[in-house]
Design a protein around this motif. Structure first.
Motif, mmCIF file in Angstrom:
data_model
loop_
_atom_site.group_PDB
_atom_site.id
_atom_site.type_symbol
_atom_site.label_atom_id
_atom_site.label_comp_id
_atom_site.label_asym_id
_atom_site.label_seq_id
_atom_site.Cartn_x
_atom_site.Cartn_y
_atom_site.Cartn_z
ATOM 1 N N HIS A 4 40.581 56.677 37.896
ATOM 2 C CA HIS A 4 39.468 55.872 38.379
ATOM 3 C C HIS A 4 38.884 54.945 37.315
ATOM 4 O O HIS A 4 38.483 53.827 37.592
ATOM 5 N N ASN A 8 47.960 49.784 38.207
ATOM 6 C CA ASN A 8 48.450 49.313 39.510
ATOM 7 C C ASN A 8 47.701 48.069 39.986
ATOM 8 O O ASN A 8 48.186 47.339 40.833
ATOM 9 N N GLU A 44 49.868 44.607 42.231
ATOM 10 C CA GLU A 44 49.000 44.009 43.263
ATOM 11 C C GLU A 44 48.219 45.033 44.078
ATOM 12 O O GLU A 44 47.859 44.771 45.224
ATOM 13 N N GLY A 45 47.990 46.213 43.502
ATOM 14 C CA GLY A 45 47.233 47.233 44.235
ATOM 15 C C GLY A 45 48.040 47.801 45.387
ATOM 16 O O GLY A 45 49.273 47.716 45.399
ATOM 17 N N HIS A 46 47.339 48.349 46.350
ATOM 18 C CA HIS A 46 48.027 48.984 47.468
ATOM 19 C C HIS A 46 48.817 47.961 48.289
ATOM 20 O O HIS A 46 48.308 46.891 48.604
ATOM 21 N N SER A 87 38.057 40.838 42.360
ATOM 22 C CA SER A 87 39.153 41.129 43.297
ATOM 23 C C SER A 87 39.394 40.008 44.306
ATOM 24 O O SER A 87 40.341 40.078 45.082
ATOM 25 N N HIS A 124 36.652 43.685 49.264
ATOM 26 C CA HIS A 124 37.622 42.871 48.514
ATOM 27 C C HIS A 124 38.226 41.759 49.374
ATOM 28 O O HIS A 124 38.789 42.043 50.442
ATOM 29 N N THR A 126 41.011 39.941 50.108
ATOM 30 C CA THR A 126 42.461 39.913 49.910
ATOM 31 C C THR A 126 43.129 39.518 51.223
ATOM 32 O O THR A 126 42.466 39.457 52.265
ATOM 33 N N LYS A 127 44.447 39.297 51.150
ATOM 34 C CA LYS A 127 45.155 38.899 52.369
ATOM 35 C C LYS A 127 45.055 39.967 53.451
ATOM 36 O O LYS A 127 44.984 39.671 54.638
ATOM 37 N N GLU A 128 44.996 41.245 53.030
ATOM 38 C CA GLU A 128 44.881 42.331 54.006
ATOM 39 C C GLU A 128 43.503 42.301 54.679
ATOM 40 O O GLU A 128 43.396 42.507 55.900
HETATM 41 C C1 XFA Z 1 41.337 44.797 43.549
HETATM 42 C C2 XFA Z 1 41.446 46.396 45.380
HETATM 43 C C3 XFA Z 1 40.000 46.746 43.488
HETATM 44 C C4 XFA Z 1 43.503 43.466 44.902
HETATM 45 C C5 XFA Z 1 42.927 42.222 44.887
HETATM 46 C C6 XFA Z 1 43.609 41.137 44.421
HETATM 47 C C7 XFA Z 1 44.907 41.320 43.962
HETATM 48 C C8 XFA Z 1 45.493 42.559 43.951
HETATM 49 C C9 XFA Z 1 40.388 45.555 42.923
HETATM 50 C C10 XFA Z 1 41.877 45.212 44.772
HETATM 51 C C11 XFA Z 1 40.517 47.173 44.704
HETATM 52 CL CL1 XFA Z 1 38.820 47.715 42.706
HETATM 53 O O1 XFA Z 1 42.845 44.531 45.439
HETATM 54 C C12 XFA Z 1 44.784 43.640 44.430
HETATM 55 CL CL2 XFA Z 1 45.806 39.971 43.367
HETATM 56 N N1 XFA Z 1 41.949 46.825 46.610
HETATM 57 C C13 XFA Z 1 42.256 48.224 46.769
HETATM 58 C C14 XFA Z 1 43.484 48.593 45.936
HETATM 59 N N2 XFA Z 1 43.366 49.600 44.987
HETATM 60 N N3 XFA Z 1 42.135 50.215 44.721
HETATM 61 C C15 XFA Z 1 44.556 50.018 44.266
HETATM 62 O O2 XFA Z 1 44.516 47.945 46.088
HETATM 63 C C16 XFA Z 1 41.789 51.422 45.443
HETATM 64 C C17 XFA Z 1 40.755 52.040 44.602
HETATM 65 C C18 XFA Z 1 40.703 51.426 43.376
HETATM 66 C C19 XFA Z 1 41.707 50.358 43.324
HETATM 67 C C20 XFA Z 1 39.900 53.096 44.890
HETATM 68 C C21 XFA Z 1 39.013 53.538 43.918
HETATM 69 C C22 XFA Z 1 38.952 52.920 42.701
HETATM 70 C C23 XFA Z 1 39.796 51.853 42.418
HETATM 71 C C24 XFA Z 1 41.740 46.047 47.813
HETATM 72 C C25 XFA Z 1 42.964 45.502 48.513
HETATM 73 N N4 XFA Z 1 44.173 45.830 48.012
HETATM 74 C C26 XFA Z 1 45.394 45.348 48.570
HETATM 75 C C27 XFA Z 1 45.929 44.213 47.784
HETATM 76 N N5 XFA Z 1 47.253 43.919 48.154
HETATM 77 C C28 XFA Z 1 47.710 42.694 47.593
HETATM 78 O O3 XFA Z 1 42.850 44.807 49.503
#
Ligand code: XFA
Length: 417
Positions: free
Chosen positions: A294, A339, A344-346, A79, A51, A53-55
């Protein structure tokens, strides 16, 4: 320099996001400084499919500072944050990713990262490794080892290894406790509440908040909802998990009972059909339903659609279903991960742990990869302990350690008899 992103002019906006992430990711920042001189990845070419992302940008920087040559693609067409991709390209890393790319473009991007013939691979979902195995097996000889970020990917790789088809060793980063436990409990817990609040702005205090599934995601969500003053109800199929939920102080009941009393429902099971027709029929007027499991099959959308008179989007990620019985149910994020869709996810602080694990696993791949067999390998437990300690250190938190006398007491099987 080679890259393909949506618009390189977005780089400044991306840089601000990355700077913010850096200020929240102390462990990676620490490792970056620690390895800046030593350059343990010197001479390595890391192809990453993760993905954008900024992280992830902070992870890429850590790899580059540690001496690696890096090439990147996104592991999910939806993503990618385009401004972050632009900033990564602008800082000099070849990256091939933009939001909304189609299937052909997705594989084209992975292939583009293979051109420099990587020595290490980093995956989220095993697409990059699969591509090498299926389309470019010639490259596998040059790859020392790889890492995998997710449960799904590790599952795919174990199946490949079992079939005797895995061509090089892979470290299952997902299975490190400082990865999956923190993601699921603290990451999913907070971001799910965040998603519900952004798409509803409801008061959680006093609400009957039903969590389906008391796995790690369910536990995290239940505990955060309680922290906001909600009355949390847990539903389960596993007696052990149900008992834990009860002893953790939550009310436990069948969904057939919870459906009639809940104000907010969130599914976190990984199973389909958790909320079905008979539940929707029982729900109170104004009930809110969403999913953080999931897949988007936990809430049976066909059943909900069959009961509806009318549906309209009342605010972003929030659809009002007016049912034939006159009541309304609000469905968040179309039953997809609330989420991600609604928030914004984790948070970066949680990704800090996952990505520090990725980084240390890649260093191990570079150092010891040639001695590992072509199988799926665990992260050593010492890495978990080191990372947990580092996170505490960076937060200025000291913990006790055993005295030599206590160590002796620990090892003495006669003591206390
Ligand atoms: C987007 C991530 C997925 C984003 C990307 C852009 C934005 C927000 C789609 C994702 C995963 Cl499928 O990140 C979030 Cl604007 N992540 C991981 C994450 N989650 N996952 C919640 O945040 C873990 C997971 C998921 C969804 C495991 C198994 C199945 C589904 C990548 C990331 N997240 C941090 C973003 N912080 C802004 O880098």
């Amino acid at each position: 320099m080679e890259y393909k992103v949506k618009d390189i002019k977005l780089a400044d906006s991306g840089r601000l996001k990355i700077e913010w992430a850096e200020s929240r990711m102390p462990v990676l920042m620490h490792l970056m400084e620690k390895y800046r001189k030593e350059k343990p990845l010197k001479g390595q070419k890391v192809a990453g499919c993760l993905h954008v992302t900024k992280e992830t940008a902070v992870l890429i920087k850590t790899l580059a500072v540690s001496g690696a040559e890096v090439s990147w693609s996104g592991c999910n067409p939806l993503s990618t944050q385009d401004d972050v991709a632009a900033a990564i390209a602008d800082e000099g890393t070849p990256i091939f990713a933009w939001h909304g790319m189609n299937v052909d473009e997705f594989y084209w991007a992975i292939d583009a990262t293979l051109e420099f013939e990587p020595t290490l691979t980093l995956d989220d979902g095993a697409d990059l490794i699969n591509r090498i195995h299926q389309k470019r097996p010639d490259l596998a000889k040059k790859v020392i080892a790889g890492t995998e970020e997710t449960t799904t990917g590790v599952h795919r790789l174990r199946a490949m290894a079992k079939a005797g088809e895995l061509l090089y060793p892979v470290i299952a980063v997902n299975d490190a406790e400082t990865k999956w436990d923190f993601d699921n409990v603290y990451g999913t817990g907070q971001s799910s509440i965040d998603g519900i609040l952004r798409s509803t702005s409801v008061l959680l205090a006093g609400k009957k908040f039903v969590v389906a599934g008391y796995g790690h995601c369910g536990r995290g969500t239940a505990s955060r909802a309680r922290g906001m003053g909600a009355q949390v109800i847990v539903t389960e199929i596993n007696p052990l998990q149900a008992l834990k939920a009860m002893l953790d102080g939550f009310e436990v009941m069948k969904m057939d009972e919870a459906a009639a009393v809940g104000d907010i429902f969130i599914t976190a099971t990984g199973m389909k059909d958790i909320l079905v027709r008979r539940h929707f029929e029982m729900m109170k007027d104004g009930a809110i339903v969403c999913n953080t499991g999931h897949y988007d099959c936990e809430i049976n959308l066909n059943d909900l659609a069959a009961l509806k008179d009318e549906v309209r989007e009342i605010r972003p990620n929030n659809e009002e279903y007016r049912l034939k019985n006159g009541r309304k149910i609000f469905l968040l994020a179309k039953g997809r991960l609330v989420n991600l869709a609604g928030a914004e996810g984790h948070p970066s602080e949680v990704m800090d742990m996952s990505f520090a694990n990725q980084f240390l696993a890649l260093i191990r791949c570079a150092r010891e990869g040639r001695d590992l067999d072509a199988a799926v390998h665990d992260v050593p437990v010492e890495q978990d302990l080191d990372l947990a300690r580092l996170k505490l250190d960076t937060l200025g938190i000291g913990i006790d350690s055993l005295t030599p006398e206590q160590e002796k007491y620990n090892d003495d099987y006669l003591a206390g008899t």
